[in-house]
Design an enzyme around this catalytic site. Structure first.
Site, PDB file in Angstrom:
ATOM      1  N   CYS A 138      51.426  34.212  47.001  1.00 13.09           N
ATOM      2  CA  CYS A 138      52.650  34.978  47.281  1.00 13.09           C
ATOM      3  C   CYS A 138      52.421  36.444  46.923  1.00 13.09           C
ATOM      4  CB  CYS A 138      53.845  34.401  46.516  1.00 13.09           C
ATOM      5  SG  CYS A 138      54.496  32.859  47.207  1.00 13.09           S
ATOM      6  N   HIS A 183      47.248  26.183  51.736  1.00 12.53           N
ATOM      7  CA  HIS A 183      46.261  27.002  52.447  1.00 12.53           C
ATOM      8  C   HIS A 183      45.276  26.106  53.169  1.00 12.53           C
ATOM      9  CE1 HIS A 183      44.948  26.391  48.262  1.00 12.53           C
ATOM     10  NE2 HIS A 183      43.700  26.357  48.734  1.00 12.53           N
ATOM     11  N   HIS A 204      49.623  27.033  46.534  1.00 16.55           N
ATOM     12  CA  HIS A 204      50.318  27.578  47.712  1.00 16.55           C
ATOM     13  C   HIS A 204      49.497  27.062  48.885  1.00 16.55           C
ATOM     14  CE1 HIS A 204      52.585  31.079  49.766  1.00 16.55           C
ATOM     15  NE2 HIS A 204      51.835  30.548  50.720  1.00 16.55           N
ATOM     16  N   CYS A 252      52.960  33.075  41.730  1.00 17.44           N
ATOM     17  CA  CYS A 252      52.059  32.461  42.706  1.00 17.44           C
ATOM     18  C   CYS A 252      51.089  33.517  43.230  1.00 17.44           C
ATOM     19  CB  CYS A 252      52.854  31.838  43.860  1.00 17.44           C
ATOM     20  SG  CYS A 252      51.811  31.303  45.235  1.00 17.44           S
ATOM     21  N   ASN A 281      42.812  21.307  50.526  1.00 16.54           N
ATOM     22  CA  ASN A 281      42.776  20.497  49.312  1.00 16.54           C
ATOM     23  C   ASN A 281      44.208  20.300  48.810  1.00 16.54           C
ATOM     24  OD1 ASN A 281      39.909  20.380  49.230  1.00 16.54           O
ATOM     25  ND2 ASN A 281      39.877  22.462  48.410  1.00 16.54           N
TER      26      ASN A 281
HETATM   27  P1  DGP Z   1      41.529  25.522  46.642  1.00 16.30           P
HETATM   28  O1  DGP Z   1      40.453  25.147  45.678  1.00 16.30           O
HETATM   29  O2  DGP Z   1      41.506  24.645  47.881  1.00 16.30           O
HETATM   30  O3  DGP Z   1      42.889  25.607  45.994  1.00 16.30           O
HETATM   31  O4  DGP Z   1      41.139  26.958  47.194  1.00 16.30           O
HETATM   32  C1  DGP Z   1      41.590  28.140  46.645  1.00 16.30           C
HETATM   33  C2  DGP Z   1      40.698  29.213  47.164  1.00 16.30           C
HETATM   34  O5  DGP Z   1      41.313  30.453  46.894  1.00 16.30           O
HETATM   35  C3  DGP Z   1      39.317  29.270  46.542  1.00 16.30           C
HETATM   36  O6  DGP Z   1      38.343  28.974  47.548  1.00 16.30           O
HETATM   37  C4  DGP Z   1      39.161  30.690  46.039  1.00 16.30           C
HETATM   38  C5  DGP Z   1      40.310  31.404  46.689  1.00 16.30           C
HETATM   39  N1  DGP Z   1      40.890  32.444  45.868  1.00 16.30           N
HETATM   40  C6  DGP Z   1      41.342  32.333  44.591  1.00 16.30           C
HETATM   41  N2  DGP Z   1      41.846  33.504  44.155  1.00 16.30           N
HETATM   42  C7  DGP Z   1      41.702  34.383  45.187  1.00 16.30           C
HETATM   43  C8  DGP Z   1      42.036  35.755  45.344  1.00 16.30           C
HETATM   44  O7  DGP Z   1      42.586  36.417  44.461  1.00 16.30           O
HETATM   45  N3  DGP Z   1      41.727  36.329  46.540  1.00 16.30           N
HETATM   46  C9  DGP Z   1      41.124  35.618  47.552  1.00 16.30           C
HETATM   47  N4  DGP Z   1      40.855  36.269  48.689  1.00 16.30           N
HETATM   48  N5  DGP Z   1      40.808  34.304  47.440  1.00 16.30           N
HETATM   49  C10 DGP Z   1      41.096  33.710  46.273  1.00 16.30           C
END
Ligand code: DGP
Length: 112
Positions: free
Chosen positions: A6, A98, A96, A3, A85
């Site tokens: 995580c 958020h 996970h 994850c 989402n």
């Molecule tokens: P969702 O589409 O709602 O599952 O949003 C996931 C969000 O996570 C997306 O806006 C981009 C963000 N994201 C993905 N990988 C990483 C990462 O490695 N670091 C950070 N800071 N954000 C990430």
């Protein structure tokens, strides 16, 4: 468990943290969709809103008690949007739970 969030909690993947305590972490989204785009996550692995239940919901209350503090510290005095989402139709990409805090400019009134 494999994850991404995580791994961020564990420090295996770096993040730009804006808030942390023993239960939750908030960090800047890697692909910001607003001038301020912060993700707030529980440190316990909950896959999505669909995974919230009587046993784990206290951390959700804590997240929502903390979101106004984060918004204030980010200078979001004119409002902000909180989005989670859940599942494929909502384009959830990280499994996970958020909450996105989005703000810093005027948004459209359309949600989808
Ligand atoms: P969702 O589409 O709602 O599952 O949003 C996931 C969000 O996570 C997306 O806006 C981009 C963000 N994201 C993905 N990988 C990483 C990462 O490695 N670091 C950070 N800071 N954000 C990430």
């Amino acid at each position: 468990m494999d994850c991404l969030f995580c791994a961020i909690i564990n420090g295996d993947i770096p993040s730009n943290k804006v808030y942390e305590d023993d239960k939750i972490l908030a960090f800047r989204d890697i692909n910001p969709q607003a001038p301020v785009h912060v993700l707030v996550i529980p440190k316990t692995h909950i896959p999505s809103v669909d995974g919230i239940n009587e046993e784990n919901s206290s951390v959700i209350a804590h997240i929502f008690e903390t979101i106004p503090k984060i918004a204030k510290s980010e200078g979001l005095t004119s409002g902000y949007r909180v989005v989670s989402n859940c599942g494929d139709h909502a384009c959830q990409s990280v499994k996970h739970l958020h909450f996105h805090i989005l703000g810093g400019s005027q948004m459209l009134d359309r949600m989808a």
